[in-house]
Design a protein around this motif. Sequence first.
Motif, PDB file in Angstrom:
ATOM      1  N   ARG A  16     -25.948  -0.009  18.116  1.00  0.00           N
ATOM      2  CA  ARG A  16     -26.083  -0.169  19.562  1.00  0.00           C
ATOM      3  C   ARG A  16     -26.661  -1.550  19.889  1.00  0.00           C
ATOM      4  NH1 ARG A  16     -23.841   3.446  22.961  1.00  0.00           N
ATOM      5  NH2 ARG A  16     -25.673   3.718  24.308  1.00  0.00           N
ATOM      6  N   THR A  17     -26.203  -2.135  20.990  1.00  0.00           N
ATOM      7  CA  THR A  17     -26.725  -3.414  21.455  1.00  0.00           C
ATOM      8  C   THR A  17     -26.550  -3.514  22.967  1.00  0.00           C
ATOM      9  OG1 THR A  17     -26.656  -5.817  21.134  1.00  0.00           O
ATOM     10  CG2 THR A  17     -24.550  -4.664  21.173  1.00  0.00           C
ATOM     11  N   ARG A  18     -27.347  -4.365  23.577  1.00  0.00           N
ATOM     12  CA  ARG A  18     -27.251  -4.561  25.028  1.00  0.00           C
ATOM     13  C   ARG A  18     -25.986  -5.346  25.379  1.00  0.00           C
ATOM     14  NH1 ARG A  18     -32.521  -5.329  28.173  1.00  0.00           N
ATOM     15  NH2 ARG A  18     -31.307  -7.009  29.151  1.00  0.00           N
ATOM     16  N   ARG A  19     -25.509  -5.098  26.603  1.00  0.00           N
ATOM     17  CA  ARG A  19     -24.306  -5.798  27.046  1.00  0.00           C
ATOM     18  C   ARG A  19     -24.520  -7.305  27.197  1.00  0.00           C
ATOM     19  NH1 ARG A  19     -22.856  -1.413  31.747  1.00  0.00           N
ATOM     20  NH2 ARG A  19     -21.108  -0.360  30.716  1.00  0.00           N
ATOM     21  N   ASP A  20     -25.738  -7.721  27.527  1.00  0.00           N
ATOM     22  CA  ASP A  20     -25.982  -9.137  27.793  1.00  0.00           C
ATOM     23  C   ASP A  20     -26.446  -9.902  26.550  1.00  0.00           C
ATOM     24  OD1 ASP A  20     -28.466  -7.997  27.563  1.00  0.00           O
ATOM     25  OD2 ASP A  20     -29.282  -8.838  29.416  1.00  0.00           O
ATOM     26  N   ARG A  21     -26.218  -9.337  25.365  1.00  0.00           N
ATOM     27  CA  ARG A  21     -26.587 -10.011  24.126  1.00  0.00           C
ATOM     28  C   ARG A  21     -25.321 -10.495  23.427  1.00  0.00           C
ATOM     29  NH1 ARG A  21     -29.338  -8.531  18.814  1.00  0.00           N
ATOM     30  NH2 ARG A  21     -30.597 -10.392  18.462  1.00  0.00           N
ATOM     31  N   PRO A  22     -25.267 -11.747  22.982  1.00  0.00           N
ATOM     32  CA  PRO A  22     -24.063 -12.223  22.286  1.00  0.00           C
ATOM     33  C   PRO A  22     -23.735 -11.359  21.082  1.00  0.00           C
ATOM     34  CG  PRO A  22     -25.511 -14.070  22.809  1.00  0.00           C
ATOM     35  CD  PRO A  22     -26.281 -12.821  23.125  1.00  0.00           C
ATOM     36  N   LEU A  23     -22.466 -11.099  20.898  1.00  0.00           N
ATOM     37  CA  LEU A  23     -22.035 -10.280  19.757  1.00  0.00           C
ATOM     38  C   LEU A  23     -22.496 -10.876  18.430  1.00  0.00           C
ATOM     39  CD1 LEU A  23     -18.390  -9.221  20.710  1.00  0.00           C
ATOM     40  CD2 LEU A  23     -20.299  -7.682  20.191  1.00  0.00           C
ATOM     41  N   LEU A  24     -22.464 -12.193  18.310  1.00  0.00           N
ATOM     42  CA  LEU A  24     -22.852 -12.819  17.045  1.00  0.00           C
ATOM     43  C   LEU A  24     -24.298 -12.499  16.701  1.00  0.00           C
ATOM     44  CD1 LEU A  24     -22.254 -14.646  14.650  1.00  0.00           C
ATOM     45  CD2 LEU A  24     -22.828 -16.623  16.094  1.00  0.00           C
ATOM     46  N   ASP A  25     -25.205 -12.595  17.678  1.00  0.00           N
ATOM     47  CA  ASP A  25     -26.612 -12.275  17.431  1.00  0.00           C
ATOM     48  C   ASP A  25     -26.771 -10.828  16.991  1.00  0.00           C
ATOM     49  OD1 ASP A  25     -26.994 -14.822  18.296  1.00  0.00           O
ATOM     50  OD2 ASP A  25     -28.165 -14.316  20.072  1.00  0.00           O
ATOM     51  N   ALA A  26     -26.068  -9.925  17.686  1.00  0.00           N
ATOM     52  CA  ALA A  26     -26.176  -8.504  17.363  1.00  0.00           C
ATOM     53  C   ALA A  26     -25.631  -8.210  15.968  1.00  0.00           C
ATOM     54  CB  ALA A  26     -25.433  -7.677  18.416  1.00  0.00           C
ATOM     55  N   LEU A  27     -24.523  -8.835  15.611  1.00  0.00           N
ATOM     56  CA  LEU A  27     -23.938  -8.631  14.282  1.00  0.00           C
ATOM     57  C   LEU A  27     -24.880  -9.126  13.191  1.00  0.00           C
ATOM     58  CD1 LEU A  27     -20.298  -9.765  15.121  1.00  0.00           C
ATOM     59  CD2 LEU A  27     -20.939  -7.466  14.385  1.00  0.00           C
TER      60      LEU A  27
END
Length: 378
Positions: A306-317
């Motif tokens: 799970r991740t927030r919508r306003d977080r870049p996908l790269l950071d979350a990955l």
Amino acid sequence: MKHPLAPLFDGHDDIQAEIDRRPADTADHAAATRRILDAYHPGRLTLTVAAVVSETPSSVTLRLRRPDGADLPPFLAGQYVAVYTDGTSRPYAISSGPARPDHWDLTVRRVPGGRISNHLVDTVKAGDTLVTTGPMGTFHHNPLFHGDDVVFLAGGSGVAPAMSMIRDIVDHGLDRRFHLVYGSRSADDILFREELDALAADHPNIRVDHVVAEPGPQWAGPTGFLTASLIKTLAGPLDRRMVYVCGPQALYPYALTQLAELGHPPRRIRLEANGAPVDPTAQPHWPTNTAPDTAVTVTARGQSFRTRRDRPLLDALEDEGIRPEAACRSGECSLCRVRVVKGTVHTAEEARLRLSDEKFGYTHSCVAYPLTDVELDI
């Protein structure tokens, strides 16, 4: 195999006869080519921090060398390298000049709460090692298209590529006029102040104007922001001069507005990519009624999280141990390109996508934000 049209060209018979007389070439050109490519465009370099120079209370310059003392890959003044540490990467412009290939200088300013900048400023010391890419980026002078009279609007650490360009002019004796208009928060924040002033004093083709937003009682120079009026006062008519812009995210829309007020055409403006947008929801194509702080599910390489919508996908990955290749983290280099198999993402305006990317579902994960549950092909 001969091309059927070749005999139609004058001299074909003589050229073909010369080719036929040559001995067969059995050399392994692929291996030689690979060695050249690796020397000039390395995927990764492990470099030694030869020195840490304190520039201002909030910034340092890290001087990097090869452990064996050999020259580093060449670069064009204005380019950057990505530094890999703590499971992620950040791009930093090379502030040294290309004429001195034995080292690269990376000038790093502390970002409040910054994960990597604080680490580099506070903990890195001489003798440590850092892993980097080779030089990258398109933010450099092109003599065919940019002319020999340029203006550089810099803010904060955005002066680093300008410093490299100025050192390049001085070291190579280039016939180029360079006017740096450099905005800083305070006089104590000005990077390279003494060197810039000395170079401008010694070289009539280089001009440097410092502008301080929050001046102290001892400051006698220009103050405030880089407004259209101030740019015109300091730089004079821009005419057909190329204008470079580099600095914090907020500088870009502001500088573009001021340059538009002066009637300067966009084709004569060069912007350096400098990170993901501070607030992607402020962009016009962020869908209405889509809460940025709501979590969605991302699935990639057999993992779901799970991740927030306003977080870049790269950071979350990266936080989940999934690390696509990445360098600029600004939507430009395309190394972090991924395909969205299912779901919808918001691709920020900063992304420089290929014409076919939208059709086939590709995006740059450093400036892409998951609006719904998404499945990615990496």
